[in-house]
Enzyme design. Structure first.
Site, PDB file in Angstrom:
ATOM      1  N   HIS A 128      36.316 -38.253  -2.018  1.00 46.84           N
ATOM      2  CA  HIS A 128      35.910 -38.681  -0.586  1.00 46.84           C
ATOM      3  C   HIS A 128      36.692 -39.388   0.141  1.00 46.84           C
ATOM      4  O   HIS A 128      36.775 -39.353   1.575  1.00 46.84           O
ATOM      5  CB  HIS A 128      34.318 -39.101  -0.602  1.00 46.84           C
ATOM      6  N   PHE A 369      31.009 -38.396  -8.551  1.00 48.45           N
ATOM      7  CA  PHE A 369      32.115 -39.328  -8.633  1.00 48.45           C
ATOM      8  C   PHE A 369      32.981 -39.214  -7.334  1.00 48.45           C
ATOM      9  O   PHE A 369      34.096 -39.308  -7.188  1.00 48.45           O
ATOM     10  CB  PHE A 369      33.233 -38.864  -9.789  1.00 48.45           C
ATOM     11  N   CYS A 370      32.055 -39.353  -6.409  1.00 48.71           N
ATOM     12  CA  CYS A 370      32.511 -39.150  -5.022  1.00 48.71           C
ATOM     13  C   CYS A 370      33.597 -38.135  -4.709  1.00 48.71           C
ATOM     14  O   CYS A 370      34.414 -38.233  -4.043  1.00 48.71           O
ATOM     15  CB  CYS A 370      32.942 -40.607  -4.528  1.00 48.71           C
ATOM     16  N   ALA A 371      33.335 -36.975  -5.459  1.00 43.05           N
ATOM     17  CA  ALA A 371      34.080 -35.875  -5.392  1.00 43.05           C
ATOM     18  C   ALA A 371      33.317 -34.404  -5.237  1.00 43.05           C
ATOM     19  O   ALA A 371      33.571 -33.622  -6.320  1.00 43.05           O
ATOM     20  CB  ALA A 371      35.251 -35.821  -6.298  1.00 43.05           C
ATOM     21  N   CYS A 455      26.861 -41.869  -4.750  1.00 42.36           N
ATOM     22  CA  CYS A 455      28.043 -40.983  -5.285  1.00 42.36           C
ATOM     23  C   CYS A 455      27.423 -40.222  -6.615  1.00 42.36           C
ATOM     24  O   CYS A 455      28.176 -39.359  -7.354  1.00 42.36           O
ATOM     25  CB  CYS A 455      29.119 -41.485  -5.719  1.00 42.36           C
TER      26      CYS A 455
END
Length: 457
Positions: A128, A369-371, A455
């Site tokens: 992100h 995982f902020c993805a 997250c």
């Protein structure tokens, strides 16, 4: 709090970290050596970094603002930190090295300095921090490629459609979900052939592989201190000066100006333009100490240590029934740093991560995982929940850490968790949780009730 045990072996990590011999309590009352396999989220400080910061602390003073001896020492340390980070990154003579809070902060700074009308090209699977800052500009989404060759093909197609204005390709060096290393040199060559610049997200690369701006020919690099064993609140953005000197100052305030009048301001240039206010001098100095230690250790040793443990981890997970790992591309198609995300069939990843910590003394990360777009891609391709458990290797990781994780995952997969758990504030926690906490000067006295994790979901 019960006394810390010191008789448990710390294993055979490559470098000594603060907390390398930390013992932690389990929910059953036993104490074990903490196996930290969460380095990709935030790595502990190197012992040498902590020692360097401790030596500087008595001399801490205002940077660039004081005439006293402590201020002079602090200013010299901060200035030297910038030089050492520049050497670590192999910066060009006219590049700037800016100290930020972290990688996210660095990319937000760079996004604010983009020339008017700039186009940004990014792949959908980025963290992100390398997705969201660019959305204020004209963004071209390159999707999630099925191979390194497809990544280059998608980039070339997009570059051909550009109208000749300023353009930036922003790409990760290594995925924070899978550890796969992207074809950076080829991406840079394509971008430059079409007149575009390249920003490299080195958050998951800088602690694992050499990042040389000149050799790679990238235009900008960002990374975080807390990923390179310097968790003292600072990060780095380095690269070409022209956009940064022309861009609106990131923090309007003292230090970023040459002169202020009642109705006007003359902004400074160079690093000061974007480092308004009192800088995180200790954080910057810690980063310099950390990258200096990595260079002195030698990349050959660091890479060999990591790849040996990565092979041990992947081989062990492959041998466990019901365990699947995540790769964006066919395994072996690219270099890979020590980051592995996986799931156990039929088991909530948040519960698995909680049990690894509470029942086995192993620290991992769970969630998306902020993805989020990348995890959604895996759901569409392979099924699943869009969440996983992530184990990540660093210079302090030992073979014993890997073996303990494999044994614990195998046991939980076969027998289930051995404690009761409850979801609270977005976290899965033992219920009850009898583990004593350190008081930290009395600041942690009283109950601790897990914090929400944006997250994770």
């Amino acid at each position: 709090m019960a006394p810390i045990q010191t008789s448990i072996s710390a294993g055979d990590g490559l470098l000594e970290l603060v907390g390398h011999d930390l013992s932690v309590p389990l929910v059953d009352g036993e104490w074990v050596r903490y196996a930290n396999l969460d380095n990709a989220a935030s790595a502990p400080a190197l012992q040498s970094v902590a020692a360097a910061v401790e030596e500087l602390l008595p001399y801490y003073g205002s940077v660039h603002r004081g005439a006293g001896f402590a201020s002079l020492v602090s200013t010299e340390a901060y200035t030297r930190a910038r030089e050492l980070v520049g050497e670590f990154l192999g910066t060009r003579e006219d590049d700037l090295v800016l100290f930020t809070r972290n990688t996210t902060d660095a990319f937000n700074l760079l996004a604010g300095a983009l020339p008017a009308g700039a186009t940004v090209l990014t792949f959908t699977g980025e963290h992100h921090a390398n997705l969201l800052p660019w959305r204020r500009a004209d963004v071209r989404d390159l999707g999630i490629p099925a191979s390194p060759a497809e990544a280059l093909a998608a980039l070339e197609r997009a570059l051909r459609t550009l109208g000749g204005g300023p353009a930036l390709v922003s790409v990760t060096g290594a995925s924070n979900v899978t550890g796969e290393v992207w074809p950076i040199e080829e991406i840079v060559a394509l971008a430059h052939a079409h007149g575009a610049r390249v920003a490299l997200d080195a958050a998951q690369l800088a602690a694992h592989r050499p990042v040389d701006i000149t050799a790679l020919d990238v235009d900008y690099v960002a990374f975080s201190g807390h990923k390179v064993y310097a968790p003292y609140g600072a990060g780095v953005l380095a690269g070409r000066a022209d956009w940064l000197n022309a861009g609106q100052p990131y923090l309007a305030g003292g230090g970023a100006v040459r002169r202020v009048t009642a109705d006007g301001v003359e902004w400074g240039t160079g690093p000061a333009r974007h480092e308004g206010g009192t800088p995180a001098a200790l954080g910057a100095f810690a980063i310099a100490a950390a990258v200096n230690a990595l260079q002195q250790t030698g990349w050959d040793q660091i890479v060999a240590h990591e790849l040996e443990l990565l092979d041990r981890l992947l081989t062990g997970l492959d041998a466990l029934d019901g365990v699947r790992t995540y790769e964006l591309w066919e395994r072996g198609a690219c270099d890979r740093v020590g980051v592995v995300s996986f799931n156990v069939e039929g088991l909530d990843p948040a519960l698995l991560a909680a049990a690894l910590g509470a029942e086995h003394g192993i620290g991992v990360r769970d969630g998306a995982f902020c993805a989020h777009p990348l995890m959604d891609h895996f759901v569409a391709r392979d099924g699943g929940s869009g969440q996983a458990v992530r184990a990540s290797i660093g210079v302090g990781t030992s073979a014993d850490d890997i073996d303990r994780l494999l044994a614990a995952v195998d046991r939980i997969a076969r027998e289930g968790v051995g404690w009761t758990y409850v979801e609270r504030n977005g976290s899965v926690l033992p219920n009850p949780d009898p583990r004593p906490r350190p008081s930290l000067g009395g600041l942690l006295d009283g109950p601790v009730d897990g914090g929400a994790s944006p997250c994770r979901s």
